[in-house]
Design a protein around this motif. Structure first.
Motif, PDB file in Angstrom:
ATOM      1  N   MET A 212      29.584  51.411  53.923  1.00 56.21           N
ATOM      2  CA  MET A 212      28.623  50.866  54.885  1.00 56.21           C
ATOM      3  C   MET A 212      27.508  51.874  55.179  1.00 56.21           C
ATOM      4  O   MET A 212      26.381  51.491  55.480  1.00 56.21           O
ATOM      5  N   ARG A 213      27.844  53.142  55.076  1.00 62.24           N
ATOM      6  CA  ARG A 213      26.895  54.189  55.425  1.00 62.24           C
ATOM      7  C   ARG A 213      25.935  54.503  54.280  1.00 62.24           C
ATOM      8  O   ARG A 213      24.771  54.848  54.521  1.00 62.24           O
ATOM      9  N   LEU A 214      26.380  54.396  53.051  1.00 62.10           N
ATOM     10  CA  LEU A 214      25.550  54.776  51.903  1.00 62.10           C
ATOM     11  C   LEU A 214      24.202  54.065  51.834  1.00 62.10           C
ATOM     12  O   LEU A 214      23.188  54.728  51.603  1.00 62.10           O
ATOM     13  N   PRO A 215      24.136  52.741  52.011  1.00 59.37           N
ATOM     14  CA  PRO A 215      22.814  52.105  51.955  1.00 59.37           C
ATOM     15  C   PRO A 215      21.851  52.650  53.011  1.00 59.37           C
ATOM     16  O   PRO A 215      20.652  52.781  52.753  1.00 59.37           O
ATOM     17  N   ARG A 216      22.384  52.973  54.156  1.00 57.30           N
ATOM     18  CA  ARG A 216      21.521  53.534  55.209  1.00 57.30           C
ATOM     19  C   ARG A 216      20.991  54.897  54.787  1.00 57.30           C
ATOM     20  O   ARG A 216      19.836  55.224  55.015  1.00 57.30           O
ATOM     21  N   LEU A 217      21.863  55.706  54.193  1.00 55.90           N
ATOM     22  CA  LEU A 217      21.448  57.039  53.765  1.00 55.90           C
ATOM     23  C   LEU A 217      20.482  56.975  52.588  1.00 55.90           C
ATOM     24  O   LEU A 217      19.551  57.778  52.491  1.00 55.90           O
ATOM     25  N   MET A 218      20.691  56.014  51.697  1.00 54.45           N
ATOM     26  CA  MET A 218      19.847  55.902  50.509  1.00 54.45           C
ATOM     27  C   MET A 218      18.436  55.430  50.828  1.00 54.45           C
ATOM     28  O   MET A 218      17.534  55.584  50.001  1.00 54.45           O
ATOM     29  N   ALA A 219      18.223  54.900  52.015  1.00 55.88           N
ATOM     30  CA  ALA A 219      16.878  54.457  52.404  1.00 55.88           C
ATOM     31  C   ALA A 219      15.903  55.625  52.417  1.00 55.88           C
ATOM     32  O   ALA A 219      14.714  55.457  52.156  1.00 55.88           O
ATOM     33  N   GLY A 220      16.408  56.824  52.727  1.00 57.24           N
ATOM     34  CA  GLY A 220      15.563  58.011  52.685  1.00 57.24           C
ATOM     35  C   GLY A 220      14.508  58.077  53.769  1.00 57.24           C
ATOM     36  O   GLY A 220      13.557  58.854  53.663  1.00 57.24           O
ATOM     37  N   ASN A 221      14.647  57.294  54.806  1.00 59.21           N
ATOM     38  CA  ASN A 221      13.649  57.289  55.879  1.00 59.21           C
ATOM     39  C   ASN A 221      14.165  58.080  57.091  1.00 59.21           C
ATOM     40  O   ASN A 221      15.188  58.762  57.010  1.00 59.21           O
ATOM     41  N   ALA A 222      13.456  57.975  58.195  1.00 54.02           N
ATOM     42  CA  ALA A 222      13.849  58.706  59.407  1.00 54.02           C
ATOM     43  C   ALA A 222      15.213  58.249  59.907  1.00 54.02           C
ATOM     44  O   ALA A 222      16.019  59.069  60.378  1.00 54.02           O
ATOM     45  N   ALA A 223      15.505  56.959  59.777  1.00 53.98           N
ATOM     46  CA  ALA A 223      16.810  56.446  60.202  1.00 53.98           C
ATOM     47  C   ALA A 223      17.924  57.040  59.335  1.00 53.98           C
ATOM     48  O   ALA A 223      19.024  57.300  59.826  1.00 53.98           O
TER      49      ALA A 223
END
Length: 80
Positions: free
Chosen positions: A9-20
């Motif tokens: 669940m966390r990987l897609p958020r991290l892969m975004a590469g943005n401030a979030a």
């Protein structure tokens, strides 16, 4: 299994590469350090139990609580 689902669940958020993603990465590291420090404190104070199996069960329960909390948070839709 539970920890693996949180990683997924966390990987897609991290892969975004943005401030979030940066915020999520920092949160992940601080949560891990906090969980490890609290577990060490519990071990030193004897609150995990006296036998090896009791300490192991309490340690797993300690981390499962943190994983459950993350799974609930990550299951919510992201803002933006």
């Amino acid at each position: 299994m539970e920890a693996s689902s949180v990683i997924g669940m966390r990987l897609p958020r991290l892969m975004a590469g943005n401030a979030a993603a940066m915020t999520e990465a920092q949160r992940m590291v601080s949560e891990k350090v906090e969980a490890a420090a609290l577990l060490q404190w519990k071990l030193m104070t004897g609150s995990l139990g006296q036998s090896g199996p009791a300490v192991m069960r309490a340690s797993v329960a300690h981390y499962r609580k943190a994983v459950r909390k993350n799974r609930r948070r990550l299951s919510k839709p992201t803002k933006g």
